[in-house]
Design an enzyme around this catalytic site. Structure first.
Site, PDB file in Angstrom:
ATOM      1  N   GLU A 272       0.843  -1.210   0.000  1.00 48.56           N
ATOM      2  CA  GLU A 272       0.000   0.000   0.000  1.00 48.56           C
ATOM      3  C   GLU A 272       0.874   1.255   0.000  1.00 48.56           C
ATOM      4  OE1 GLU A 272      -3.304   0.232  -0.459  1.00 48.56           O
ATOM      5  OE2 GLU A 272      -3.272  -1.930  -0.692  1.00 48.56           O
ATOM      6  N   TRP A 275       1.614   1.849  -3.377  1.00 48.61           N
ATOM      7  CA  TRP A 275       0.530   2.494  -4.157  1.00 48.61           C
ATOM      8  C   TRP A 275       0.746   4.012  -4.203  1.00 48.61           C
ATOM      9  CZ3 TRP A 275      -3.179   1.788  -7.615  1.00 48.61           C
ATOM     10  CH2 TRP A 275      -3.698   0.509  -7.808  1.00 48.61           C
ATOM     11  N   TRP A 303     -21.300  14.104 -17.876  1.00 49.15           N
ATOM     12  CA  TRP A 303     -21.494  14.268 -16.425  1.00 49.15           C
ATOM     13  C   TRP A 303     -22.718  15.144 -16.168  1.00 49.15           C
ATOM     14  CZ3 TRP A 303     -18.559  11.069 -13.794  1.00 49.15           C
ATOM     15  CH2 TRP A 303     -17.266  10.756 -14.235  1.00 49.15           C
ATOM     16  N   ASN A 338      -9.865   4.304   3.904  1.00 48.91           N
ATOM     17  CA  ASN A 338      -9.711   4.060   2.461  1.00 48.91           C
ATOM     18  C   ASN A 338     -10.914   3.360   1.832  1.00 48.91           C
ATOM     19  OD1 ASN A 338      -8.135   3.890  -0.074  1.00 48.91           O
ATOM     20  ND2 ASN A 338      -8.257   1.698   0.342  1.00 48.91           N
ATOM     21  N   TRP A 356     -15.587  13.680 -11.387  1.00 47.61           N
ATOM     22  CA  TRP A 356     -14.699  13.333 -10.269  1.00 47.61           C
ATOM     23  C   TRP A 356     -13.943  14.544  -9.737  1.00 47.61           C
ATOM     24  CZ3 TRP A 356      -9.693  14.486 -11.436  1.00 47.61           C
ATOM     25  CH2 TRP A 356      -9.305  14.470 -12.773  1.00 47.61           C
ATOM     26  N   TRP A 379      -8.865   9.343  -7.265  1.00 49.32           N
ATOM     27  CA  TRP A 379     -10.167   9.775  -7.789  1.00 49.32           C
ATOM     28  C   TRP A 379     -10.370   9.231  -9.197  1.00 49.32           C
ATOM     29  CZ3 TRP A 379     -14.694  11.271  -6.130  1.00 49.32           C
ATOM     30  CH2 TRP A 379     -14.787  11.697  -4.811  1.00 49.32           C
TER      31      TRP A 379
HETATM   32  P1  FAD Z   1      -2.526   2.464   5.434  1.00 54.41           P
HETATM   33  O1  FAD Z   1      -3.486   1.409   5.000  1.00 54.41           O
HETATM   34  O2  FAD Z   1      -1.919   2.317   6.775  1.00 54.41           O
HETATM   35  O3  FAD Z   1      -1.433   2.554   4.320  1.00 54.41           O
HETATM   36  C1  FAD Z   1      -0.116   3.039   4.562  1.00 54.41           C
HETATM   37  C2  FAD Z   1       0.209   4.166   3.604  1.00 54.41           C
HETATM   38  O4  FAD Z   1       0.155   3.715   2.261  1.00 54.41           O
HETATM   39  C3  FAD Z   1      -0.778   5.322   3.663  1.00 54.41           C
HETATM   40  O5  FAD Z   1      -0.461   6.193   4.711  1.00 54.41           O
HETATM   41  C4  FAD Z   1      -0.610   5.944   2.292  1.00 54.41           C
HETATM   42  O6  FAD Z   1       0.494   6.816   2.230  1.00 54.41           O
HETATM   43  C5  FAD Z   1      -0.332   4.748   1.406  1.00 54.41           C
HETATM   44  N1  FAD Z   1      -1.574   4.289   0.764  1.00 54.41           N
HETATM   45  C6  FAD Z   1      -2.460   3.410   1.260  1.00 54.41           C
HETATM   46  N2  FAD Z   1      -3.455   3.192   0.371  1.00 54.41           N
HETATM   47  C7  FAD Z   1      -3.174   3.966  -0.699  1.00 54.41           C
HETATM   48  C8  FAD Z   1      -3.824   4.175  -1.951  1.00 54.41           C
HETATM   49  N3  FAD Z   1      -4.955   3.523  -2.280  1.00 54.41           N
HETATM   50  N4  FAD Z   1      -3.262   5.052  -2.816  1.00 54.41           N
HETATM   51  C9  FAD Z   1      -2.118   5.701  -2.510  1.00 54.41           C
HETATM   52  N5  FAD Z   1      -1.463   5.530  -1.336  1.00 54.41           N
HETATM   53  C10 FAD Z   1      -1.980   4.675  -0.454  1.00 54.41           C
HETATM   54  N6  FAD Z   1      -4.101   9.039   0.199  1.00 54.41           N
HETATM   55  C11 FAD Z   1      -3.351  10.113   0.520  1.00 54.41           C
HETATM   56  O7  FAD Z   1      -2.310   9.957   1.167  1.00 54.41           O
HETATM   57  N7  FAD Z   1      -3.725  11.373   0.144  1.00 54.41           N
HETATM   58  C12 FAD Z   1      -4.855  11.601  -0.580  1.00 54.41           C
HETATM   59  O8  FAD Z   1      -5.141  12.768  -0.925  1.00 54.41           O
HETATM   60  C13 FAD Z   1      -5.680  10.493  -0.904  1.00 54.41           C
HETATM   61  N8  FAD Z   1      -6.854  10.674  -1.576  1.00 54.41           N
HETATM   62  C14 FAD Z   1      -7.625   9.569  -1.876  1.00 54.41           C
HETATM   63  C15 FAD Z   1      -8.820   9.751  -2.591  1.00 54.41           C
HETATM   64  C16 FAD Z   1      -9.632   8.660  -2.905  1.00 54.41           C
HETATM   65  C17 FAD Z   1     -10.906   8.865  -3.702  1.00 54.41           C
HETATM   66  C18 FAD Z   1      -9.245   7.369  -2.511  1.00 54.41           C
HETATM   67  C19 FAD Z   1     -10.099   6.170  -2.841  1.00 54.41           C
HETATM   68  C20 FAD Z   1      -8.059   7.176  -1.811  1.00 54.41           C
HETATM   69  C21 FAD Z   1      -7.236   8.256  -1.483  1.00 54.41           C
HETATM   70  N9  FAD Z   1      -6.024   8.090  -0.780  1.00 54.41           N
HETATM   71  C22 FAD Z   1      -5.250   9.188  -0.484  1.00 54.41           C
HETATM   72  C23 FAD Z   1      -5.478   6.737  -0.507  1.00 54.41           C
HETATM   73  C24 FAD Z   1      -5.864   6.118   0.849  1.00 54.41           C
HETATM   74  O9  FAD Z   1      -7.232   6.211   1.062  1.00 54.41           O
HETATM   75  C25 FAD Z   1      -5.119   6.737   2.029  1.00 54.41           C
HETATM   76  O10 FAD Z   1      -3.740   6.816   1.750  1.00 54.41           O
HETATM   77  C26 FAD Z   1      -5.315   5.888   3.291  1.00 54.41           C
HETATM   78  O11 FAD Z   1      -6.687   5.801   3.608  1.00 54.41           O
HETATM   79  C27 FAD Z   1      -4.545   6.491   4.421  1.00 54.41           C
HETATM   80  O12 FAD Z   1      -4.776   5.802   5.613  1.00 54.41           O
HETATM   81  P2  FAD Z   1      -3.610   5.021   6.337  1.00 54.41           P
HETATM   82  O13 FAD Z   1      -2.427   5.888   6.471  1.00 54.41           O
HETATM   83  O14 FAD Z   1      -4.204   4.466   7.596  1.00 54.41           O
HETATM   84  O15 FAD Z   1      -3.292   3.872   5.302  1.00 54.41           O
END
Ligand code: FAD
Length: 419
Positions: A272, A275, A303, A338, A356, A379
């Site tokens: 992740e 990602w 849209w 997430n 979006w 997004w």
């Molecule tokens: P954990 O599950 O603990 O993951 C660890 C780290 O991995 C996160 O802190 C993050 O840096 C990275 N990560 C995890 N999932 C993703 C993902 N799907 N995409 C990219 N990086 C990821 N994340 C942001 O950091 N900033 C945003 O502006 C952002 N906008 C989002 C918008 C949408 C519509 C969606 C669906 C997801 C978005 N995310 C964003 C990705 C993700 O939702 C968050 O990174 C995550 O919820 C952060 O929580 P965590 O630190 O507990 O994640």
């Protein structure tokens, strides 16, 4: 040392290089007013305010000073350089087009003046141009990208934090309190404080707490918005560079190697983190990712326009429990789980059929972890217009998603108490 989104002393390559020169180090943060940069959203400003204050304390503790200046980056740097007689400027790189343009202009100008201008990688495991596909292009699909990172990434040794800073005589600084980063009229951020500890120490605590236990159940728990510790909550710390992904990688691998973390779960967690890196690959190679469809076929998408629907979504008043819970969580604490981000984004783009970019804008303003790459890539992923995206016909069913991932309804009840 020009701090940007790398607000930490540990494992900070630019800071380390500046110190290694043996010369006194001027620490500077510029609130950039360049019109080409996307202004920071309200929730991010809240975070920045606290994070800078923590950094100022840490720098003062080791004998330094953190200068605050507001203005155009190039002019401000010129002013500080001439005031202090600095002979080089150090910073960690950024990857959005506007930021890159500003930085390369500054680099050129400093070099023309016979000064050093040194930039480093302080926020990614591997920079967007390093992992190439067999045909030499960049990765557009996540799984092979993840495999490539696993095969090629070797973390370098951790750089410690400086214990003493050889500083210059005190320089006049602006007062960060005058920047108005903390909201006042009204102060909508009252629930942020109890939830978050911005700064390097808060980031380290979160990492340790997560990899010392919850990481071993990540695969099962990461989709459960009702669980407090299902995910790490590191995203705002990463967004402001209070911790770097290399620190997360090393610490997690060390737990695996010591037999203190379940390998499969811990690797899913690291995937992740990758990602986030993949989002930076997409942003770097598609600088308009925040505003233009990655897949041009989506330019023909009819849209809808619907002010009332958009407001209902923003305020968590759609009548769909898990959508409303997510949107209210976002407003209250500047963060949303997430799984729920995917559900609310699908709802906006596939139920309400709104562009979006409305959602991307709202998230940009309200997320404490708003990130130029992750936000736009995610997004577009949900809308279907992005790289390796959920296809347009895959619509998250907000009812069954709620039943599956918030089985007991605890999450919905927390944010929608009327239910
Ligand atoms: P954990 O599950 O603990 O993951 C660890 C780290 O991995 C996160 O802190 C993050 O840096 C990275 N990560 C995890 N999932 C993703 C993902 N799907 N995409 C990219 N990086 C990821 N994340 C942001 O950091 N900033 C945003 O502006 C952002 N906008 C989002 C918008 C949408 C519509 C969606 C669906 C997801 C978005 N995310 C964003 C990705 C993700 O939702 C968050 O990174 C995550 O919820 C952060 O929580 P965590 O630190 O507990 O994640």
């Amino acid at each position: 040392m020009w701090f940007r989104r790398d607000l930490r002393l540990h494992d900070n390559p630019a800071l380390n290089a500046a110190i290694q020169t043996g010369a006194p180090v001027v620490c500077l943060y510029i609130l950039e007013t360049d019109s080409t940069l996307r202004p920071m959203g309200g929730a991010s400003q809240w975070w920045l305010d606290k994070s800078l204050k923590r950094l100022r304390e840490s720098i003062e503790d080791i004998g330094g000073q953190l200068l605050f200046k507001r203005g155009l980056a190039r002019e401000t740097l010129d002013e500080i350089v001439s005031q202090t007689g600095a002979n080089a400027v150090f910073w960690n790189r950024r990857y959005d087009q506007a930021g890159r343009d500003i930085d390369s202009d500054i680099k050129q100008s400093l070099k023309q003046q016979g000064l050093g201008a040194e930039s480093y990688n302080g926020s990614l495991l591997t920079e967007p141009w390093t992992q190439k596909t067999g045909s030499g292009g960049y990765y557009k699909v996540f799984t092979p990208y993840w495999k490539s990172v696993q095969a090629n990434y070797q973390p370098s040794a951790e750089l410690g934090a400086p214990t003493q800073l050889k500083s210059v005589p005190k320089i006049e600084t602006e007062n960060i309190e005058d920047w108005g980063l903390h909201p006042t009229k009204p102060d909508w951020s009252t629930e942020f404080g109890p939830k978050w500890l911005p700064g390097e120490e808060g980031a380290a605590q979160r990492l340790q707490a997560f990899i010392s236990g919850p990481v071993s159940e990540y695969k099962d728990h990461r989709n459960r918005p009702d669980l407090e510790k299902g995910t790490s909550g590191l995203s705002p710390h990463l967004a402001f560079g209070e911790i770097g992904p290399a620190q997360i990688w090393r610490a997690t691998q060390a737990k695996i190697e010591a037999g203190n973390a379940n390998q499969a779960n811990a690797m899913t967690f690291l995937s992740e983190v990758v990602w986030r890196e993949f989002s930076y690959v997409l942003l770097y190679h598609n600088p308009e990712l925040a505003t233009e469809n990655y897949k041009p076929a989506f330019n023909a998408m009819p849209w809808r326009e619907d002010e009332v629907g958009l407001k209902a979504w923003q305020q968590g008043q759609t009548g769909y429990p898990i959508v409303d819970a997510g949107m209210r969580q976002l407003w209250a604490i500047g963060w949303m789980h997430n799984r729920v981000r995917m559900i609310v984004a699908s709802f906006l783009t596939k139920h309400l059929l709104l562009h979006w970019s409305h959602g991307e804008d709202w998230f940009w303003d309200t997320l404490v972890d708003a990130d130029p790459a992750a936000n736009s890539a995610s997004w577009q992923w949900t809308a279907g217009s992005g790289a390796d995206a959920a296809p347009y016909f895959r619509v998250f069913n907000p009812i069954t998603q709620g039943e599956k991932f918030d089985e007991s309804g605890d999450y919905v009840r927390e944010w929608c108490p009327e239910l």
